[in-house]
Design an enzyme around this catalytic site. Structure first.
Site, PDB file in Angstrom:
ATOM      1  N   HIS A  55      -1.531   0.040  -9.828  1.00 13.64           N
ATOM      2  CA  HIS A  55      -2.134  -0.899  -8.871  1.00 13.64           C
ATOM      3  C   HIS A  55      -2.618  -2.174  -9.589  1.00 13.64           C
ATOM      4  CE1 HIS A  55      -4.266  -1.139  -4.731  1.00 13.64           C
ATOM      5  NE2 HIS A  55      -4.071  -2.355  -5.221  1.00 13.64           N
ATOM      6  N   ARG A  83       0.850  -1.186   0.000  1.00 14.89           N
ATOM      7  CA  ARG A  83       0.000   0.000   0.000  1.00 14.89           C
ATOM      8  C   ARG A  83       0.887   1.238   0.000  1.00 14.89           C
ATOM      9  NH1 ARG A  83      -3.439  -2.737  -1.661  1.00 14.89           N
ATOM     10  NH2 ARG A  83      -5.564  -3.068  -0.884  1.00 14.89           N
TER      11      ARG A  83
HETATM   12  P1  NDP Z   1      -0.930 -11.084   5.137  1.00 17.17           P
HETATM   13  O1  NDP Z   1      -1.819 -10.646   6.241  1.00 17.17           O
HETATM   14  O2  NDP Z   1      -0.919 -12.519   4.775  1.00 17.17           O
HETATM   15  O3  NDP Z   1       0.563 -10.646   5.480  1.00 17.17           O
HETATM   16  C1  NDP Z   1       0.875  -9.384   5.990  1.00 17.17           C
HETATM   17  C2  NDP Z   1       2.319  -9.407   6.454  1.00 17.17           C
HETATM   18  O4  NDP Z   1       2.669  -8.102   6.911  1.00 17.17           O
HETATM   19  C3  NDP Z   1       2.541 -10.374   7.639  1.00 17.17           C
HETATM   20  O5  NDP Z   1       3.761 -11.027   7.497  1.00 17.17           O
HETATM   21  C4  NDP Z   1       2.588  -9.415   8.830  1.00 17.17           C
HETATM   22  O6  NDP Z   1       3.339  -9.900   9.920  1.00 17.17           O
HETATM   23  C5  NDP Z   1       3.264  -8.226   8.217  1.00 17.17           C
HETATM   24  N1  NDP Z   1       3.008  -7.011   8.968  1.00 17.17           N
HETATM   25  C6  NDP Z   1       1.844  -6.355   9.146  1.00 17.17           C
HETATM   26  N2  NDP Z   1       2.020  -5.261   9.936  1.00 17.17           N
HETATM   27  C7  NDP Z   1       3.341  -5.238  10.237  1.00 17.17           C
HETATM   28  C8  NDP Z   1       4.145  -4.361  11.013  1.00 17.17           C
HETATM   29  N3  NDP Z   1       3.642  -3.274  11.619  1.00 17.17           N
HETATM   30  N4  NDP Z   1       5.452  -4.658  11.138  1.00 17.17           N
HETATM   31  C9  NDP Z   1       5.982  -5.746  10.528  1.00 17.17           C
HETATM   32  N5  NDP Z   1       5.265  -6.612   9.779  1.00 17.17           N
HETATM   33  C10 NDP Z   1       3.962  -6.359   9.644  1.00 17.17           C
HETATM   34  O7  NDP Z   1      -1.302 -10.183   3.880  1.00 17.17           O
HETATM   35  P2  NDP Z   1      -1.058 -10.518   2.345  1.00 17.17           P
HETATM   36  O8  NDP Z   1       0.316 -11.018   2.149  1.00 17.17           O
HETATM   37  O9  NDP Z   1      -2.170 -11.344   1.830  1.00 17.17           O
HETATM   38  O10 NDP Z   1      -1.221  -9.059   1.694  1.00 17.17           O
HETATM   39  C11 NDP Z   1      -0.407  -7.975   2.085  1.00 17.17           C
HETATM   40  C12 NDP Z   1      -0.907  -6.672   1.478  1.00 17.17           C
HETATM   41  O11 NDP Z   1      -0.627  -6.602   0.101  1.00 17.17           O
HETATM   42  C13 NDP Z   1      -2.417  -6.463   1.538  1.00 17.17           C
HETATM   43  O12 NDP Z   1      -2.821  -5.987   2.799  1.00 17.17           O
HETATM   44  C14 NDP Z   1      -2.663  -5.439   0.453  1.00 17.17           C
HETATM   45  O13 NDP Z   1      -2.632  -4.146   1.016  1.00 17.17           O
HETATM   46  C15 NDP Z   1      -1.483  -5.624  -0.495  1.00 17.17           C
HETATM   47  N6  NDP Z   1      -1.903  -6.101  -1.826  1.00 17.17           N
HETATM   48  C16 NDP Z   1      -1.586  -5.361  -2.927  1.00 17.17           C
HETATM   49  C17 NDP Z   1      -1.936  -5.803  -4.175  1.00 17.17           C
HETATM   50  C18 NDP Z   1      -1.561  -5.052  -5.400  1.00 17.17           C
HETATM   51  O14 NDP Z   1      -2.054  -5.369  -6.484  1.00 17.17           O
HETATM   52  N7  NDP Z   1      -0.688  -4.086  -5.324  1.00 17.17           N
HETATM   53  C19 NDP Z   1      -2.670  -7.053  -4.368  1.00 17.17           C
HETATM   54  C20 NDP Z   1      -2.912  -7.778  -3.151  1.00 17.17           C
HETATM   55  C21 NDP Z   1      -2.540  -7.293  -1.935  1.00 17.17           C
HETATM   56  P3  NDP Z   1       2.929 -11.274  10.694  1.00 17.17           P
HETATM   57  O15 NDP Z   1       3.286 -12.373   9.725  1.00 17.17           O
HETATM   58  O16 NDP Z   1       3.780 -11.286  11.875  1.00 17.17           O
HETATM   59  O17 NDP Z   1       1.458 -11.143  10.939  1.00 17.17           O
HETATM   60  C1  OXD Z   2      -5.663  -6.186  -2.829  1.00 15.46           C
HETATM   61  C2  OXD Z   2      -5.316  -5.278  -3.888  1.00 15.46           C
HETATM   62  O1  OXD Z   2      -5.737  -5.757  -1.701  1.00 15.46           O
HETATM   63  O2  OXD Z   2      -5.649  -5.557  -5.051  1.00 15.46           O
HETATM   64  O3  OXD Z   2      -5.853  -7.379  -3.118  1.00 15.46           O
HETATM   65  O4  OXD Z   2      -4.674  -4.268  -3.645  1.00 15.46           O
END
Ligand code: NDP
Ligand code: OXD
Length: 314
Positions: free
Chosen positions: A277, A229
């Protein structure tokens, strides 16, 4: 009969309807605005949404589960009237993970092999022969080691890159990956990362994490990919670090304001590539499988997968 209330602006709903009907032709798939009278919401109704109109989910609060079409949920949480009794399931289907891995592998290779500079050189008709180091000498640091981050690591490892992960909670030991946790581990994580990949959710804690000071912790000539994001990076600070030549390039897919304003310097910066995006766009076939599997979980009293934890914010 299972009813799905579907909300997604600007895209064809037919491929989504077809994806559900290919699995179960009896599904009552309803595209917004044809959701029907909220009073007649059946016991077997679920919503599947992206950026739903604020207030809509409250109006249809008889729905049993809200499925987010994306992995992020900021597009749902912006609704001040969200019903709090309905669980929100975040997308984590195979198609989304594969899409993100494709984007990240492409972007890591582009930064490693100097493509940002080569594209700039071509625009100036300059014959710029760039010699890239071996993949095995490059540490790729993945910020956010969840469903998507782990899939990216699995796709990058066979190419020879060494991987660093950064997350909140400890992770099991893994060949070829060095894990770092929390704010205490951030400085070391950054200091040991040549290509940084952001795949973090949008939370209070992740906002502005990459700024003048933290970007300075990256080694000289490091580069950045952001596919999580836009809130993660203070863009003006990133531009300064690129102009100072501390950083060598950036590929950015997500922004605080989307679409990016036409007057924004991001469009023309020679060290930055922007994409609109599209890193991982949810693929209807695997998403339909994921949603229907979770509806079965719900009906049979089994836990739902990847439910939003409101306290953590993801
Ligand atoms: P997950 O919830 O599976 O993973 C999130 C990861 O971020 C976890 O490892 C988590 O740690 C870590 N995390 C969250 N907050 C913190 C913090 N403050 N400090 C350190 N680590 C942190 O999410 P996804 O992998 O499924 O997706 C991640 C993000 O990708 C989504 O929220 C979305 O915003 C973005 N996205 C973007 C897309 C695009 O097209 N650009 C498409 C899809 C998603 P822990 O493992 O310890 O919980
Ligand atoms: C998602 C994205 O959150 O597309 O999956 O950004």
């Amino acid at each position: 009969m299972t009813r799905i209330l579907f909300y997604l602006e600007e895209y064809s709903h037919d491929i989504w309807r077809d994806a559900f009907h290919a699995i179960d032709p009896t599904i009552d798939f309803r595209s917004y605005p044809d959701w029907g009278d909220p009073e007649n919401t059946t016991e077997d109704t679920y919503s599947l949404v992206w950026q739903p109109k604020p207030g809509l989910l409250k109006e249809y609060s008889g729905s049993k589960v809200t499925f987010s079409i994306g992995a992020g949920i900021d597009h749902i949480m912006r609704d001040p009237n969200l019903p709090d009794h309905i669980p929100i399931v975040r997308m984590a289907d195979d198609g989304l993970k594969e899409g993100m891995a494709e984007f990240v592998v492409m972007s890591v290779l582009m930064l490693h092999r100097g493509m940002v500079d080569l594209i700039d050189a071509q625009s100036r008709k300059h014959w710029a022969r760039i010699f890239a180091p071996a993949a095995s000498s490059i540490n790729v640091g993945i910020m956010g080691y969840g469903a998507l981050g782990q899939k990216c690591a699995a796709a990058l490892k066979p190419l020879g890159y060494k991987i660093n992960s950064w997350s909140t909670s400890p992770k099991a030991a893994e060949d070829g990956v060095t894990h770092y946790q929390g704010m205490a581990g951030l400085e070391d994580f950054l200091a040991n990362t040549n290509i940084l990949v952001g795949i973090l959710p949008n939370t209070q804690e992740t906002t502005g994490l990459l700024n003048m000071e933290t970007l300075q912790n990256l080694p000289k000539r490091a580069s950045i990919i952001n596919a999580g994001r836009g809130n993660l990076i203070v863009i003006d600070d990133l531009i300064k670090q690129l102009d100072l030549k501390h950083l060598s390039g950036a590929i950015l897919d997500v922004f605080e304001e989307e679409p990016v304003d036409k007057a924004h310097p991001l469009w023309e910066h020679p060290k930055i590539l922007i994409t609109p995006h599209i890193a991982a766009v949810t693929r209807p076939k695997t998403a339909a499988e994921y949603v229907l599997r979770n509806i079965e979980n719900y009906k049979n009293g089994r836990p739902l997968e990847n439910v939003l934890d409101l306290k953590r914010g993801y």
